[in-house]
Design a protein around this motif. Structure first.
Motif, PDB file in Angstrom:
ATOM      1  N   UNK A   1       4.145  10.032   6.517  1.00  0.00           N
ATOM      2  CA  UNK A   1       2.983   9.451   5.840  1.00  0.00           C
ATOM      3  C   UNK A   1       1.692  10.132   6.279  1.00  0.00           C
ATOM      4  N   UNK A   2       0.791  10.280   5.337  1.00  0.00           N
ATOM      5  CA  UNK A   2      -0.523  10.859   5.616  1.00  0.00           C
ATOM      6  C   UNK A   2      -1.550   9.740   5.747  1.00  0.00           C
ATOM      7  N   UNK A   3      -2.561   9.930   6.570  1.00  0.00           N
ATOM      8  CA  UNK A   3      -3.593   8.898   6.709  1.00  0.00           C
ATOM      9  C   UNK A   3      -4.332   8.683   5.389  1.00  0.00           C
ATOM     10  N   UNK A   4      -4.619   7.429   5.052  1.00  0.00           N
ATOM     11  CA  UNK A   4      -5.435   7.181   3.860  1.00  0.00           C
ATOM     12  C   UNK A   4      -6.875   7.647   4.111  1.00  0.00           C
ATOM     13  N   UNK A   5      -7.644   7.868   3.061  1.00  0.00           N
ATOM     14  CA  UNK A   5      -9.026   8.367   3.231  1.00  0.00           C
ATOM     15  C   UNK A   5      -9.878   7.538   4.196  1.00  0.00           C
TER      16      UNK A   5
ATOM     17  N   UNK B   1       0.858  -1.182   0.000  1.00  0.00           N
ATOM     18  CA  UNK B   1       0.000   0.000   0.000  1.00  0.00           C
ATOM     19  C   UNK B   1       0.894   1.231   0.000  1.00  0.00           C
ATOM     20  N   UNK B   2       0.608   2.141  -0.895  1.00  0.00           N
ATOM     21  CA  UNK B   2       1.388   3.368  -0.958  1.00  0.00           C
ATOM     22  C   UNK B   2       0.655   4.476  -0.222  1.00  0.00           C
ATOM     23  N   UNK B   3       1.302   4.961   0.831  1.00  0.00           N
ATOM     24  CA  UNK B   3       0.767   6.091   1.589  1.00  0.00           C
ATOM     25  C   UNK B   3       1.362   7.369   1.023  1.00  0.00           C
ATOM     26  N   UNK B   4       0.524   8.357   0.817  1.00  0.00           N
ATOM     27  CA  UNK B   4       1.017   9.674   0.420  1.00  0.00           C
ATOM     28  C   UNK B   4       1.746  10.278   1.615  1.00  0.00           C
ATOM     29  N   UNK B   5       2.627  11.250   1.356  1.00  0.00           N
ATOM     30  CA  UNK B   5       3.342  11.918   2.438  1.00  0.00           C
ATOM     31  C   UNK B   5       3.225  13.429   2.286  1.00  0.00           C
ATOM     32  N   UNK B   6       3.630  14.135   3.303  1.00  0.00           N
ATOM     33  CA  UNK B   6       3.587  15.596   3.286  1.00  0.00           C
ATOM     34  C   UNK B   6       4.560  16.193   2.268  1.00  0.00           C
ATOM     35  N   UNK B   7       5.577  15.446   1.855  1.00  0.00           N
ATOM     36  CA  UNK B   7       6.559  15.958   0.903  1.00  0.00           C
ATOM     37  C   UNK B   7       6.318  15.464  -0.518  1.00  0.00           C
ATOM     38  N   UNK B   8       5.333  14.608  -0.706  1.00  0.00           N
ATOM     39  CA  UNK B   8       5.060  14.057  -2.024  1.00  0.00           C
ATOM     40  C   UNK B   8       5.875  12.816  -2.349  1.00  0.00           C
ATOM     41  N   UNK B   9       6.776  12.410  -1.458  1.00  0.00           N
ATOM     42  CA  UNK B   9       7.550  11.182  -1.650  1.00  0.00           C
ATOM     43  C   UNK B   9       6.736  10.023  -1.090  1.00  0.00           C
ATOM     44  N   UNK B  10       6.203   9.159  -1.953  1.00  0.00           N
ATOM     45  CA  UNK B  10       5.332   8.084  -1.446  1.00  0.00           C
ATOM     46  C   UNK B  10       6.079   7.136  -0.516  1.00  0.00           C
ATOM     47  N   UNK B  11       5.347   6.572   0.429  1.00  0.00           N
ATOM     48  CA  UNK B  11       5.899   5.602   1.369  1.00  0.00           C
ATOM     49  C   UNK B  11       5.119   4.315   1.196  1.00  0.00           C
ATOM     50  N   UNK B  12       5.795   3.241   0.823  1.00  0.00           N
ATOM     51  CA  UNK B  12       5.130   1.961   0.629  1.00  0.00           C
ATOM     52  C   UNK B  12       5.265   1.128   1.894  1.00  0.00           C
ATOM     53  N   UNK B  13       4.148   0.651   2.364  1.00  0.00           N
ATOM     54  CA  UNK B  13       4.099  -0.212   3.539  1.00  0.00           C
ATOM     55  C   UNK B  13       3.216  -1.407   3.188  1.00  0.00           C
ATOM     56  N   UNK B  14       3.149  -2.347   4.098  1.00  0.00           N
ATOM     57  CA  UNK B  14       2.227  -3.467   3.931  1.00  0.00           C
ATOM     58  C   UNK B  14       0.928  -3.145   4.650  1.00  0.00           C
ATOM     59  N   UNK B  15      -0.175  -3.241   3.929  1.00  0.00           N
ATOM     60  CA  UNK B  15      -1.492  -3.124   4.559  1.00  0.00           C
ATOM     61  C   UNK B  15      -1.726  -4.444   5.280  1.00  0.00           C
TER      62      UNK B  15
END
Length: 171
Positions: free
Chosen positions: A150-154, A52-66
């Motif tokens: 990372x920003x919270x997903x919707x 899962x790719x979380x958006x970030x405050x800097x625009x650099x995506x952060x991929x984590x495992x959902x």
């Protein structure tokens, strides 16, 4: 709560994102056990969809495992939050929960807060997520530039005001 004292000491010693000269301690809501829950964990099936790719405050995506979801009965009704772990962590001890709520941008950091929630076992052997909003904290980007957060997903935006955990300093 002891963790609050330890965090203030950590930041005051210059090991955090704050200006030590201007730091006088973090601000919190009063502890409230009504904001502590154990909710059942529903695991995400393994495979590429778990990335899962979380958006970030800097625009650099952060991929984590959902890792899965946790269902909680909050004031205002049932809510389901997505929970994450680092990629490759197949037996985590805790999960990462970024969230926003009705206090975001008013009483708490606008981009949201975080929880590091332990996984616990029920007496029946079910895996539960121990979600204690009293432990909610601001990401480092709340204190200054230069941090990627990372920003919270919707789906992790709560319609209720979670008046527990860390809050913004007084202006």
């Amino acid at each position: 709560m002891d963790f609050r004292r330890r965090k203030d000491e950590h930041f005051a010693a210059g090991r955090g994102p704050v200006d030590v000269a201007a730091f006088h301690g973090l601000r919190y809501y009063p502890p409230d056990q009504a904001w502590a829950f154990n909710g059942p964990l529903t695991l995400t099936p393994p495979g590429p969809a778990a990335e899962f790719t979380l958006e970030t405050n800097t625009g650099q995506p952060r991929t984590m495992a959902l890792y899965g979801t946790v269902a909680l009965t909050l004031p205002g009704g049932e809510q389901t939050l997505s929970v994450f772990v680092p990629l490759g962590d197949e037996q985590p001890q805790r999960v990462f929960i970024p969230f926003r709520d009705a206090t975001s941008g008013k009483e708490t950091y606008g981009a949201g807060r975080y929880l590091d929630a332990p996984l616990v076992r029920s007496e029946g052997g079910e895996t539960l997520v121990s979600v204690d909003f009293n432990l909610a904290y601001h990401p480092y980007c709340a204190y200054g530039d230069g941090w990627t957060c990372p920003l919270p997903p919707p789906g992790n935006v709560l319609p209720v005001a979670v008046q527990a955990g860390e809050r913004l300093p007084e202006s």
